[in-house]
Design a protein around this motif. Structure first.
Motif, PDB file in Angstrom:
ATOM      1  N   LEU A  34      43.378  30.010  42.305  1.00  0.00           N
ATOM      2  CA  LEU A  34      43.263  28.919  41.345  1.00  0.00           C
ATOM      3  C   LEU A  34      41.899  28.997  40.667  1.00  0.00           C
ATOM      4  N   HIS A  35      41.893  29.125  39.359  1.00  0.00           N
ATOM      5  CA  HIS A  35      40.685  29.406  38.583  1.00  0.00           C
ATOM      6  C   HIS A  35      39.900  28.144  38.231  1.00  0.00           C
ATOM      7  N   VAL A  98      43.155  30.146  47.486  1.00  0.00           N
ATOM      8  CA  VAL A  98      41.763  30.416  47.117  1.00  0.00           C
ATOM      9  C   VAL A  98      41.483  29.670  45.818  1.00  0.00           C
ATOM     10  N   GLY A  99      40.489  28.777  45.821  1.00  0.00           N
ATOM     11  CA  GLY A  99      40.189  28.005  44.627  1.00  0.00           C
ATOM     12  C   GLY A  99      38.725  28.057  44.260  1.00  0.00           C
ATOM     13  N   HIS A 100      38.463  28.230  42.977  1.00  0.00           N
ATOM     14  CA  HIS A 100      37.080  28.251  42.472  1.00  0.00           C
ATOM     15  C   HIS A 100      36.854  27.060  41.551  1.00  0.00           C
ATOM     16  N   SER A 101      35.779  26.308  41.776  1.00  0.00           N
ATOM     17  CA  SER A 101      35.355  25.229  40.886  1.00  0.00           C
ATOM     18  C   SER A 101      36.499  24.229  40.689  1.00  0.00           C
ATOM     19  N   LEU A 102      36.997  24.044  39.465  1.00  0.00           N
ATOM     20  CA  LEU A 102      38.146  23.172  39.231  1.00  0.00           C
ATOM     21  C   LEU A 102      39.286  23.525  40.174  1.00  0.00           C
ATOM     22  N   VAL A 106      41.438  21.273  43.062  1.00  0.00           N
ATOM     23  CA  VAL A 106      42.900  21.249  43.118  1.00  0.00           C
ATOM     24  C   VAL A 106      43.381  21.729  44.485  1.00  0.00           C
ATOM     25  N   ALA A 107      42.723  22.747  45.024  1.00  0.00           N
ATOM     26  CA  ALA A 107      43.108  23.289  46.330  1.00  0.00           C
ATOM     27  C   ALA A 107      42.883  22.274  47.448  1.00  0.00           C
ATOM     28  N   ILE A 123      37.522  28.049  49.587  1.00  0.00           N
ATOM     29  CA  ILE A 123      36.946  27.319  48.466  1.00  0.00           C
ATOM     30  C   ILE A 123      35.664  28.021  48.033  1.00  0.00           C
ATOM     31  N   GLU A 124      35.593  28.360  46.758  1.00  0.00           N
ATOM     32  CA  GLU A 124      34.421  29.031  46.209  1.00  0.00           C
ATOM     33  C   GLU A 124      33.524  28.030  45.476  1.00  0.00           C
ATOM     34  N   ASP A 125      32.418  27.682  46.110  1.00  0.00           N
ATOM     35  CA  ASP A 125      31.337  26.918  45.497  1.00  0.00           C
ATOM     36  C   ASP A 125      31.828  25.631  44.824  1.00  0.00           C
ATOM     37  N   ALA A 126      32.609  24.825  45.567  1.00  0.00           N
ATOM     38  CA  ALA A 126      33.139  23.585  44.995  1.00  0.00           C
ATOM     39  C   ALA A 126      33.304  22.526  46.070  1.00  0.00           C
TER      40      ALA A 126
END
Length: 237
Positions: A34-35, A98-102, A106-107, A123-126
């Motif tokens: 998830l971008h 796998v979710g980044h930022s926004l 959502v994740a 979760i990447e940096d969120a």
């Protein structure tokens, strides 16, 4: 064993179409990417080959982005429901999300609302939304490659001063890997530590690459994700 990325679409019950790119061996464990806001499935291209070597990877365009529908209504909850609807339509459950930022927010919400769908969470940096005085970006002169209305809608939620989702972090049952971007990130890193302290099973890995870790340091990102997945597999065995 075809790992070539193929774009597909699914029309959900509400009429929204979600586009996604799928790659990796058929029958391999499913992974969903998830971008961030204003990006799309293609933002994951730097890490797609190693992730797709052992997973069936689905990189989504969230509503308002990429080739997905632009319905004019945007919220974290609507995007969460789109992802859940897609996974239900594909018959997928207990996937690696796998979710980044926004996409990270959502994740979180997906994991809380539909724990049956999420087996492990990256979760990447969120962190979830937290109080901050972040000004609304100005609409660009050129037409962006996504629906600008999504920025305004999400901006209001990002600045939500209530921290209303934070008390629910203790309810996350999936193992969580938090990849922090380090001191050059725009995200206050102590908030990621706070998230990890609240989630029952959480690991934090810091990669000093800023907010877009998977793009700035793709090798370190994929190593961290795959090593953690391997370790959690062994732990469950």
């Amino acid at each position: 064993m075809d790992q070539q990325s193929v774009e597909q679409r699914v029309r959900l019950s509400g009429g929204v179409e979600v586009a996604y790119r799928v790659s990796g061996p058929a029958g391999a464990p499913a992974m969903v990417l998830l971008h961030g806001l204003g990006e799309g499935a293609g933002s994951w291209n730097p890490v797609m080959p190693p992730l797709a070597a052992g997973h069936r990877v689905h990189a989504l365009d969230l509503r308002g982005h990429g080739a997905s529908s632009r319905p004019g209504h945007y919220s974290f909850e609507a995007m969460r429901d789109d992802v859940a609807g897609l996974l239900d339509a594909l018959g997928l459950e207990q996937v690696v999300v796998v979710g980044h930022s926004l996409g990270g927010i959502v994740a979180y919400l997906l994991t809380l609302a539909r724990p049956d769908l999420v087996g492990r969470l990256v979760i990447e940096d969120a962190p979830p939304p937290f109080p901050r005085a972040r000004a609304m970006p100005e609409r660009p002169d050129e037409v962006p490659a996504f629906d600008w209305d999504a920025v305004a809608a999400v901006h209001e939620q990002v600045n939500d001063p209530s921290r209303r989702w934070w008390p629910h972090l203790v309810e996350i049952t999936a193992p969580l890997l938090l990849i922090a971007g380090g001191p050059t990130s725009t995200i206050p890193q102590h908030l990621l530590v706070e998230v990890a302290a609240a989630v029952p099973e959480a690991t934090v890995v810091t990669i000093d690459a800023g907010h877009h870790v998977h793009e700035s340091a793709p090798g370190a990102f994929t190593d961290a994700v795959l090593d953690w997945l391997d370790n959690t597999d062994h732990g469950r065995g």
